[in-house]
Write a protein that holds these residues in place. Structure first.
Motif, PDB file in Angstrom:
ATOM      1  N   PRO A  81       0.838  -1.210   0.000  1.00 19.79           N
ATOM      2  CA  PRO A  81       0.000   0.000   0.000  1.00 19.79           C
ATOM      3  C   PRO A  81       0.870   1.256   0.000  1.00 19.79           C
ATOM      4  CG  PRO A  81      -0.701  -1.548   1.718  1.00 19.79           C
ATOM      5  CD  PRO A  81       0.593  -2.060   1.179  1.00 19.79           C
ATOM      6  N   ASP A  82       0.356   2.350  -0.585  1.00 16.35           N
ATOM      7  CA  ASP A  82       1.155   3.581  -0.729  1.00 16.35           C
ATOM      8  C   ASP A  82       1.640   4.125   0.614  1.00 16.35           C
ATOM      9  OD1 ASP A  82       0.853   3.438  -3.411  1.00 16.35           O
ATOM     10  OD2 ASP A  82      -0.743   4.952  -3.552  1.00 16.35           O
ATOM     11  N   GLY A  83       0.882   3.882   1.683  1.00 12.59           N
ATOM     12  CA  GLY A  83       1.259   4.444   2.980  1.00 12.59           C
ATOM     13  C   GLY A  83       2.115   3.515   3.822  1.00 12.59           C
ATOM     14  N   TRP A  84       2.491   2.375   3.262  1.00 10.80           N
ATOM     15  CA  TRP A  84       3.316   1.425   4.033  1.00 10.80           C
ATOM     16  C   TRP A  84       4.737   1.945   4.137  1.00 10.80           C
ATOM     17  CZ3 TRP A  84       3.374  -2.220   7.453  1.00 10.80           C
ATOM     18  CH2 TRP A  84       4.482  -3.066   7.591  1.00 10.80           C
ATOM     19  N   ILE A  85       5.230   2.072   5.381  1.00  8.14           N
ATOM     20  CA  ILE A  85       6.592   2.588   5.567  1.00  8.14           C
ATOM     21  C   ILE A  85       7.592   1.432   5.577  1.00  8.14           C
ATOM     22  CG2 ILE A  85       8.087   4.005   7.003  1.00  8.14           C
ATOM     23  CD1 ILE A  85       5.564   5.033   8.402  1.00  8.14           C
ATOM     24  N   GLY A  86       7.259   0.414   6.388  1.00  3.91           N
ATOM     25  CA  GLY A  86       8.173  -0.722   6.492  1.00  3.91           C
ATOM     26  C   GLY A  86       9.513  -0.314   7.064  1.00  3.91           C
TER      27      GLY A  86
END
Lengths: 93, 300
Positions: A81-86
């Protein structure tokens, strides 16, 4: 994936003293098993041993029922997802 | 000094406590428990359906405590809600001023009194830390922006007493790399395991980047220790520890001395930033403990 809690980032805090599962006491925790196997991987390439400690993103449930091989080849299983920082420096492929 | 400041500057040992579960009723009940516990500790953890039993929700109790002036750590577990509901809870609570989140995977539904329930675990503990860190930076997991976002203090939990030890040490690193600024440890009765875990996370730098807070549980008798040993996943109470309390003529006092020794040991370990207290006694023992160790706002 036989973890009853469908966890993707290592064993939960419920692992029993003998290394068995919180939910199914007669079964070895799959993450304990995976960890043992990772430690027995060849020394090179180093990443084979280390990848088990990398943060995996949330599962894409939209892919359920698709061919996992196809998704591996076309890269769909690595989309996040675009907001996944990881953890960037640890997720380099 | 606020919990947030203490986590960052570690000017003195931190003391946090688990807020008792609320089962309906009115806000008066929250206020009564807060009056008893609040003055003694730096922050209280509001639980999220602990041990897979339904209670008044984490968000509702966290907001009530926030309104009473408490420094609240809102626990969020992955068992009962999917990623949409969890993000909504965190952003919604933040709107009311609840800015500290402790992310846990959560006990399985089979640990609770409704084992027929569907387990969710759409996210797991480390993923939830990352998602909460994203919200703190102003972005939902989808990439959509959070309106006028507020910075959150995100933490997690690790269990040094469940195998495999080396994985626990790496997993603590993973959680801190994902954004955890504090880790509250699960309860355990094997001090040598806590020592090994702490040495491992001092070596991999976790203790520099996050405040590590081991837990003690206040109990009254050996029955409580036997219960934890038999019934609670991930907790082992060695027989000699149970015997120490069971063979005493004054079990409540022996139970206290056991906890006192645990706190003394934990605070002596490099990298330990404080103590988390779970109180199953419901008497004046929390006050006695913080007084004995000069912990909390009353002694600083």
């Amino acid at each position: 994936m036989t973890c009853p809690k469908t966890l993707r980032n290592g064993p939960c805090g419920g692992v029993r003293e003998n290394g068995n599962c919180e939910v199914i006491p007669e079964m070895q925790c799959v993450w304990v098993k995976a960890n043992d196997r990772a430690e027995n991987m060849p020394l090179l390439p180093k990443s084979w041993r280390e990848e088990i400690s990398h943060l995996r993103p949330p599962v894409n449930n939209a892919l359920k029922g698709d061919s996992s091989w196809l998704n591996l080849v076309n890269g769909k299983d690595r989309e996040t997802p675009d907001g996944w920082i990881g953890i960037e420096h640890k997720e380099a492929h | 000094m606020s919990f947030d400041s203490l986590v960052k500057n570690r000017a003195r040992p931190i003391v946090t406590a688990e807020f008792p579960s609320i089962n309906g009723g009115t806000l008066d009940q929250v206020a009564r428990e807060w009056e008893r516990l609040g003055p003694l500790v730096d922050a209280v953890n509001v639980t999220d359906n602990p041990a897979a039993h339904a209670h008044s929700s984490n968000v509702s109790v966290a907001i009530a405590l926030q309104n009473l002036g408490a420094d609240v750590i809102m626990q969020v577990v992955c068992r009962d809600k999917n990623r949409l509901a969890i993000q909504a809870d965190i952003v919604g609570a933040a709107m009311h001023g609840v800015r500290t989140i402790c992310a846990l995977t959560g006990d399985d539904v089979t640990a609770g009194d409704e084992p027929e329930a569907r387990r969710v675990f759409d996210l797991d503990g480390p993923q939830l830390i990352s998602v909460a860190t994203g919200l703190s930076q102003g972005t939902f997991l989808s990439g959509r922006k959070v309106t006028d976002h507020k910075e959150l203090l995100v933490g997690g939990v690790e269990n040094p007493f469940a195998p495999p030890m080396q994985t626990r040490i790496k997993r603590a690193r993973m959680k801190v790399d994902a954004g955890a600024k504090f880790l509250q440890l699960q309860i355990g009765y094997q001090p040598e395991m806590l020592e090994e875990f702490m040495a491992g996370i001092v070596a991999n730098g976790v203790t520099q980047d996050a405040a590590i807070i081991p837990t003690v549980i206040l109990t009254k008798n050996s029955r409580a220790l036997n219960f934890m040993n038999d019934k609670v996943a991930g907790i082992v109470v060695p027989q000699n520890v149970i015997d120490r309390v069971a063979e005493s003529e004054d079990q409540p006092e022996a139970s206290y001395q056991l906890v006192r020794d645990s706190v003394e040991h934990a605070l002596s370990l490099p990298g330990v930033a404080g103590i988390h207290i779970t109180d199953f006694r419901h008497d004046d023992t929390v006050a006695r403990l913080v007084s004995d160790f000069n912990l909390g706002p009353q002694h600083n």
